[in-house]
Design an enzyme around this catalytic site. Structure first.
Site, PDB file in Angstrom:
ATOM      1  CE  LYS A 185      -2.385  -0.650   3.822  1.00  0.00           C
ATOM      2  NZ  LYS A 185      -1.960  -1.963   4.361  1.00  0.00           N
ATOM      3  NE  ARG A 214      -5.476  -1.299  10.383  1.00  0.00           N
ATOM      4  CZ  ARG A 214      -4.345  -0.686  10.019  1.00  0.00           C
ATOM      5  NH1 ARG A 214      -4.373   0.531   9.552  1.00  0.00           N
ATOM      6  NH2 ARG A 214      -3.211  -1.321  10.105  1.00  0.00           N
ATOM      7  NE  ARG A 226       9.115  -7.324   3.368  1.00  0.00           N
ATOM      8  CZ  ARG A 226       7.970  -6.730   3.702  1.00  0.00           C
ATOM      9  NH1 ARG A 226       7.867  -6.070   4.828  1.00  0.00           N
ATOM     10  NH2 ARG A 226       6.925  -6.821   2.924  1.00  0.00           N
ATOM     11  NE  ARG A 283      10.606  -8.498   9.759  1.00  0.00           N
ATOM     12  CZ  ARG A 283       9.910  -7.428   9.434  1.00  0.00           C
ATOM     13  NH1 ARG A 283       9.471  -6.623  10.361  1.00  0.00           N
ATOM     14  NH2 ARG A 283       9.654  -7.160   8.184  1.00  0.00           N
ATOM     15  NE  ARG A 326       1.137  -3.514  11.699  1.00  0.00           N
ATOM     16  CZ  ARG A 326       2.030  -3.214  10.746  1.00  0.00           C
ATOM     17  NH1 ARG A 326       3.247  -3.681  10.828  1.00  0.00           N
ATOM     18  NH2 ARG A 326       1.696  -2.454   9.743  1.00  0.00           N
TER      19      ARG A 326
HETATM   20  P1  AMP Z   1      -0.426   0.788   9.906  1.00  0.00           P
HETATM   21  O1  AMP Z   1       0.884   1.460   9.695  1.00  0.00           O
HETATM   22  O2  AMP Z   1      -1.516   1.331   9.018  1.00  0.00           O
HETATM   23  O3  AMP Z   1      -0.373  -0.695   9.843  1.00  0.00           O
HETATM   24  O4  AMP Z   1      -0.892   1.158  11.404  1.00  0.00           O
HETATM   25  C1  AMP Z   1      -0.059   0.912  12.522  1.00  0.00           C
HETATM   26  C2  AMP Z   1      -0.924   0.698  13.758  1.00  0.00           C
HETATM   27  O5  AMP Z   1      -1.718   1.855  14.023  1.00  0.00           O
HETATM   28  C3  AMP Z   1      -1.916  -0.444  13.654  1.00  0.00           C
HETATM   29  O6  AMP Z   1      -1.314  -1.690  13.952  1.00  0.00           O
HETATM   30  C4  AMP Z   1      -2.948  -0.030  14.702  1.00  0.00           C
HETATM   31  O7  AMP Z   1      -2.487  -0.238  16.017  1.00  0.00           O
HETATM   32  C5  AMP Z   1      -3.011   1.477  14.489  1.00  0.00           C
HETATM   33  N1  AMP Z   1      -4.013   1.850  13.457  1.00  0.00           N
HETATM   34  C6  AMP Z   1      -3.764   2.457  12.256  1.00  0.00           C
HETATM   35  N2  AMP Z   1      -4.895   2.664  11.577  1.00  0.00           N
HETATM   36  C7  AMP Z   1      -5.896   2.175  12.347  1.00  0.00           C
HETATM   37  C8  AMP Z   1      -7.302   2.075  12.179  1.00  0.00           C
HETATM   38  N3  AMP Z   1      -7.923   2.528  11.064  1.00  0.00           N
HETATM   39  N4  AMP Z   1      -8.011   1.505  13.186  1.00  0.00           N
HETATM   40  C9  AMP Z   1      -7.425   1.063  14.305  1.00  0.00           C
HETATM   41  N5  AMP Z   1      -6.105   1.088  14.521  1.00  0.00           N
HETATM   42  C10 AMP Z   1      -5.338   1.653  13.546  1.00  0.00           C
END
Ligand code: AMP
Length: 189
Positions: free
Chosen positions: A14, A89, A128, A134, A145
């Site tokens: 993304k 999400r 990776r 890591r 995640r």
């Molecule tokens: P990302 O970089 O988009 O994967 O986001 C990193 C972290 O931020 C995620 O693992 C969640 O803890 C939090 N986060 C980001 N976007 C959201 C969302 N739309 N809803 C809930 N938590 C979010």
């Protein structure tokens, strides 16, 4: 004004596609992950509130996330268009987003989902990992995640599919091929 959501599991590409789309179409990029990271780095009240949750790889509660997103969108009233990355999400987040857009006389026009199965994703990450060094807790967080994505976030897809707003693209392939497929969706007059 065209507003787009780019959707897909962590590691689906993304970020790479978003960078290209911003350059090509002049979108304002809103990544809730980046916003939360900014808050935790700068130790704001919100940052302190979400730090532990983020560190575990779990989702931040909807009320907090929706409020933060709306504030960010409202900062850019003259935007040519928004590219949302990492939001929505959950279905309540998607519903709140539609209401917000409608109140501002606009809408989410396209939801572009980069389709990568859990198996493909885990294989990609394992490759990776063989290259990068890591930390174990990073692995654990990434696992969480991915689990959050396939157990919760994927349920947002039928919400958009029912309304004919979902465009699914095979997320396995070259960056260029995927970018061309996205352009073919966005360039339709
Ligand atoms: P990302 O970089 O988009 O994967 O986001 C990193 C972290 O931020 C995620 O693992 C969640 O803890 C939090 N986060 C980001 N976007 C959201 C969302 N739309 N809803 C809930 N938590 C979010």
């Amino acid at each position: 004004m065209i507003n787009v959501v780019i959707f897909g599991p962590p590691g689906a590409g993304k970020g790479t596609q978003s960078d290209r789309l911003i350059k090509k179409y002049g979108f304002i990029h809103v990544s809730t992950g980046d916003l939360f990271r900014w808050h935790t780095k700068n130790e704001t009240a919100l940052g302190k509130q979400v730090k532990e949750i983020m560190n575990s790889g779990a989702l931040v509660p909807d009320e907090i996330t929706i409020a933060m997103l709306q504030e960010e969108l409202a900062k850019n009233p003259g935007a040519k268009g928004f590219l949302l990355d990492g939001f929505p999400r959950t279905v309540p987040q998607a519903q709140a987003l539609d209401i917000f857009m409608k109140n501002n006389n606009t809408a989410i026009h396209h939801v572009i989902a980069l389709d990568v199965t859990e198996k493909e994703l885990r294989e990609r990450i394992a490759k990776r990992r063989a290259v990068e060094n890591r930390a174990d807790d990073e692995d654990e967080k990434l696992n969480k995640r991915i689990t959050e994505y396939f157990s919760k976030t994927v349920h947002v897809l039928p919400f958009y599919e029912k309304q004919n707003r979902l465009k699914t693209i095979n997320g396995i392939g070259s960056v260029e091929v995927i970018a061309d497929q996205i352009a073919a969706i966005l360039d339709v007059p």
